[in-house]
Design a protein around this motif. Structure first.
Motif, PDB file in Angstrom:
ATOM      1  N   TRP A 288      28.535  46.095  56.785  1.00 18.33           N
ATOM      2  CA  TRP A 288      27.953  45.130  57.718  1.00 18.33           C
ATOM      3  C   TRP A 288      28.124  43.707  57.188  1.00 18.33           C
ATOM      4  O   TRP A 288      28.516  42.809  57.920  1.00 18.33           O
ATOM      5  CB  TRP A 288      26.476  45.470  57.918  1.00 18.33           C
ATOM      6  CG  TRP A 288      25.737  44.555  58.842  1.00 18.33           C
ATOM      7  CD1 TRP A 288      25.791  44.528  60.200  1.00 18.33           C
ATOM      8  CD2 TRP A 288      24.811  43.528  58.467  1.00 18.33           C
ATOM      9  NE1 TRP A 288      24.961  43.558  60.680  1.00 18.33           N
ATOM     10  CE2 TRP A 288      24.353  42.929  59.645  1.00 18.33           C
ATOM     11  CE3 TRP A 288      24.333  43.070  57.242  1.00 18.33           C
ATOM     12  CZ2 TRP A 288      23.432  41.890  59.644  1.00 18.33           C
ATOM     13  CZ3 TRP A 288      23.411  42.036  57.234  1.00 18.33           C
ATOM     14  CH2 TRP A 288      22.967  41.458  58.424  1.00 18.33           C
ATOM     15  N   GLY A 289      27.860  43.515  55.895  1.00 19.61           N
ATOM     16  CA  GLY A 289      28.023  42.193  55.296  1.00 19.61           C
ATOM     17  C   GLY A 289      29.473  41.720  55.340  1.00 19.61           C
ATOM     18  O   GLY A 289      29.749  40.561  55.643  1.00 19.61           O
ATOM     19  N   ASP A 290      30.394  42.635  55.067  1.00 23.68           N
ATOM     20  CA  ASP A 290      31.814  42.280  55.114  1.00 23.68           C
ATOM     21  C   ASP A 290      32.231  41.891  56.529  1.00 23.68           C
ATOM     22  O   ASP A 290      33.002  40.950  56.725  1.00 23.68           O
ATOM     23  CB  ASP A 290      32.682  43.443  54.624  1.00 23.68           C
ATOM     24  CG  ASP A 290      32.602  43.646  53.119  1.00 23.68           C
ATOM     25  OD1 ASP A 290      32.146  42.716  52.404  1.00 23.68           O
ATOM     26  OD2 ASP A 290      32.987  44.740  52.650  1.00 23.68           O
ATOM     27  N   LYS A 291      31.704  42.627  57.522  1.00 23.75           N
ATOM     28  CA  LYS A 291      32.052  42.340  58.910  1.00 23.75           C
ATOM     29  C   LYS A 291      31.558  40.956  59.338  1.00 23.75           C
ATOM     30  O   LYS A 291      32.218  40.254  60.103  1.00 23.75           O
ATOM     31  CB  LYS A 291      31.448  43.413  59.817  1.00 23.75           C
ATOM     32  CG  LYS A 291      31.924  43.309  61.242  1.00 23.75           C
ATOM     33  CD  LYS A 291      31.322  44.301  62.228  1.00 23.75           C
ATOM     34  CE  LYS A 291      30.764  45.557  61.704  1.00 23.75           C
ATOM     35  NZ  LYS A 291      30.232  46.450  62.727  1.00 23.75           N
ATOM     36  N   LEU A 292      30.406  40.537  58.845  1.00 23.81           N
ATOM     37  CA  LEU A 292      29.801  39.269  59.255  1.00 23.81           C
ATOM     38  C   LEU A 292      30.118  38.102  58.316  1.00 23.81           C
ATOM     39  O   LEU A 292      29.736  36.969  58.598  1.00 23.81           O
ATOM     40  CB  LEU A 292      28.288  39.431  59.383  1.00 23.81           C
ATOM     41  CG  LEU A 292      27.843  40.422  60.446  1.00 23.81           C
ATOM     42  CD1 LEU A 292      26.333  40.542  60.456  1.00 23.81           C
ATOM     43  CD2 LEU A 292      28.354  40.015  61.816  1.00 23.81           C
TER      44      LEU A 292
ATOM     45  N   GLY B 174      32.795  36.338  57.682  1.00 23.36           N
ATOM     46  CA  GLY B 174      33.524  35.230  58.303  1.00 23.36           C
ATOM     47  C   GLY B 174      32.616  34.363  59.152  1.00 23.36           C
ATOM     48  O   GLY B 174      32.690  33.125  59.090  1.00 23.36           O
ATOM     49  N   GLN B 175      31.749  34.989  59.954  1.00 26.29           N
ATOM     50  CA  GLN B 175      30.812  34.239  60.785  1.00 26.29           C
ATOM     51  C   GLN B 175      29.848  33.425  59.922  1.00 26.29           C
ATOM     52  O   GLN B 175      29.533  32.277  60.242  1.00 26.29           O
ATOM     53  CB  GLN B 175      30.018  35.182  61.670  1.00 26.29           C
ATOM     54  CG  GLN B 175      30.838  35.850  62.741  1.00 26.29           C
ATOM     55  CD  GLN B 175      30.004  36.841  63.550  1.00 26.29           C
ATOM     56  OE1 GLN B 175      28.776  36.702  63.657  1.00 26.29           O
ATOM     57  NE2 GLN B 175      30.666  37.836  64.113  1.00 26.29           N
ATOM     58  N   PHE B 176      29.382  34.024  58.844  1.00 23.58           N
ATOM     59  CA  PHE B 176      28.464  33.314  57.955  1.00 23.58           C
ATOM     60  C   PHE B 176      29.157  32.113  57.319  1.00 23.58           C
ATOM     61  O   PHE B 176      28.607  31.006  57.285  1.00 23.58           O
ATOM     62  CB  PHE B 176      27.943  34.250  56.862  1.00 23.58           C
ATOM     63  CG  PHE B 176      26.985  33.585  55.922  1.00 23.58           C
ATOM     64  CD1 PHE B 176      25.634  33.526  56.210  1.00 23.58           C
ATOM     65  CD2 PHE B 176      27.430  32.980  54.749  1.00 23.58           C
ATOM     66  CE1 PHE B 176      24.741  32.895  55.355  1.00 23.58           C
ATOM     67  CE2 PHE B 176      26.552  32.348  53.894  1.00 23.58           C
ATOM     68  CZ  PHE B 176      25.198  32.304  54.195  1.00 23.58           C
ATOM     69  N   ASP B 177      30.375  32.330  56.830  1.00 21.11           N
ATOM     70  CA  ASP B 177      31.106  31.231  56.184  1.00 21.11           C
ATOM     71  C   ASP B 177      31.392  30.102  57.165  1.00 21.11           C
ATOM     72  O   ASP B 177      31.353  28.927  56.793  1.00 21.11           O
ATOM     73  CB  ASP B 177      32.396  31.752  55.553  1.00 21.11           C
ATOM     74  CG  ASP B 177      32.139  32.624  54.338  1.00 21.11           C
ATOM     75  OD1 ASP B 177      31.004  32.596  53.798  1.00 21.11           O
ATOM     76  OD2 ASP B 177      33.070  33.344  53.925  1.00 21.11           O
TER      77      ASP B 177
ATOM     78  N   PRO C   3      29.413  26.304  56.029  1.00 31.13           N
ATOM     79  CA  PRO C   3      30.576  25.969  55.197  1.00 31.13           C
ATOM     80  C   PRO C   3      30.205  25.376  53.843  1.00 31.13           C
ATOM     81  O   PRO C   3      31.012  25.417  52.910  1.00 31.13           O
ATOM     82  CB  PRO C   3      31.353  24.973  56.054  1.00 31.13           C
ATOM     83  CG  PRO C   3      30.358  24.422  57.016  1.00 31.13           C
ATOM     84  CD  PRO C   3      29.341  25.509  57.234  1.00 31.13           C
ATOM     85  N   GLU C   4      28.999  24.859  53.716  1.00 35.76           N
ATOM     86  CA  GLU C   4      28.582  24.261  52.441  1.00 35.76           C
ATOM     87  C   GLU C   4      28.203  25.312  51.398  1.00 35.76           C
ATOM     88  O   GLU C   4      28.034  25.003  50.218  1.00 35.76           O
ATOM     89  CB  GLU C   4      27.410  23.293  52.653  1.00 35.76           C
ATOM     90  CG  GLU C   4      26.092  23.941  53.048  1.00 35.76           C
ATOM     91  CD  GLU C   4      25.983  24.342  54.531  1.00 35.76           C
ATOM     92  OE1 GLU C   4      24.941  24.913  54.872  1.00 35.76           O
ATOM     93  OE2 GLU C   4      26.911  24.081  55.315  1.00 35.76           O
ATOM     94  N   GLU C   5      28.049  26.556  51.837  1.00 35.72           N
ATOM     95  CA  GLU C   5      27.711  27.627  50.900  1.00 35.72           C
ATOM     96  C   GLU C   5      28.915  27.967  50.024  1.00 35.72           C
ATOM     97  O   GLU C   5      30.052  27.721  50.382  1.00 35.72           O
ATOM     98  CB  GLU C   5      27.260  28.876  51.653  1.00 35.72           C
ATOM     99  CG  GLU C   5      25.957  28.716  52.399  1.00 35.72           C
ATOM    100  CD  GLU C   5      24.764  28.525  51.481  1.00 35.72           C
ATOM    101  OE1 GLU C   5      24.720  29.147  50.397  1.00 35.72           O
ATOM    102  OE2 GLU C   5      23.866  27.761  51.855  1.00 35.72           O
ATOM    103  N   ILE C   6      28.630  28.566  48.882  1.00 31.35           N
ATOM    104  CA  ILE C   6      29.678  28.993  47.960  1.00 31.35           C
ATOM    105  C   ILE C   6      30.492  30.101  48.621  1.00 31.35           C
ATOM    106  O   ILE C   6      29.918  31.062  49.124  1.00 31.35           O
ATOM    107  CB  ILE C   6      29.068  29.507  46.646  1.00 31.35           C
ATOM    108  CG1 ILE C   6      28.251  28.417  45.982  1.00 31.35           C
ATOM    109  CG2 ILE C   6      30.144  30.047  45.720  1.00 31.35           C
ATOM    110  CD1 ILE C   6      27.416  28.911  44.818  1.00 31.35           C
TER     111      ILE C   6
END
Length: 80
Positions: A51-55, A57-60, A64-67
């Protein structure tokens, strides 16, 4: 129904007996439940990672300021 014989040292068996008693279970029920819980845990962790891998891209995109994921400590470490 299939069954399984498992060998323990005297010390190991005593620790398992204490753990079973602490949960109010027989030794047989405790060891059965332990295996079932481990399977459920691994299934949950695998699903959470997928689930984390799927999302990711959306999170990044949204943050965008996150690592970036590949630069985070522990990235790629197996949790299962």
């Amino acid at each position: 129904m299939p069954s399984l014989n498992v060998s323990f040292t005297d010390e190991e068996l005593e620790h398992v007996r204490v753990a079973a008693a602490a949960e109010g279970k027989s030794l047989k029920q405790y060891l059965h439940d332990l295996g079932v819980r481990e399977h459920q845990r691994r299934t949950f962790v695998t699903g959470a990672l997928d689930w984390g891998d799927k999302l990711r891209g959306q999170f990044d995109e949204a943050f965008p300021e996150e690592i970036p994921a590949e630069q985070r400590p522990g990235y790629g470490a197996s949790a299962a």
